[in-house]
Design a protein around this motif. Structure first.
Motif: not given
Length: 89
Positions: A3-4, A48-51, A66-72, A78-84
């Motif tokens: 899930l993104h 970050a700890d949960m991901v 690893g590209g599992y989360l990021g921010a821009v 401001f954008g932030a994203w993570f994979h689950w």
């Protein structure tokens, strides 16, 4: 299998300048924790700890690299994203 999740918010010019001044173009450092303009500075670290835990990674840098989360920061957005993971081994 993942899930993104992404969130984008407008930030005040002073907050955008503070982020750029502290992190430049690499906002991955936000996930180490300890930085905030109005809060505790723990929210991004907790994410970050949960991901990292979900993917078996120990450090926030490993998640970012690893590209599992990021921010821009694009202008005043401001954008932030993570994979689950949706599928477990």
């Amino acid at each position: 299998t993942d899930l993104h999740v992404a969130v984008a918010n407008r930030v005040a010019p002073a907050d955008a300048a503070a982020l750029r001044g502290r992190f430049g173009d690499d906002l991955g450092g936000l996930f180490a924790g300890g930085y905030s303009t109005t809060g505790s500075g723990l929210g991004m670290r907790i994410c970050a700890d949960m991901v990292g835990n979900a993917y078996g990674l120990d450090e926030p840098d490993d998640c970012v690299d690893g590209g599992y989360l990021g921010a821009v920061l694009e202008g005043d957005v401001f954008g932030a994203w993570f994979h689950w993971p949706l599928v477990a081994d």
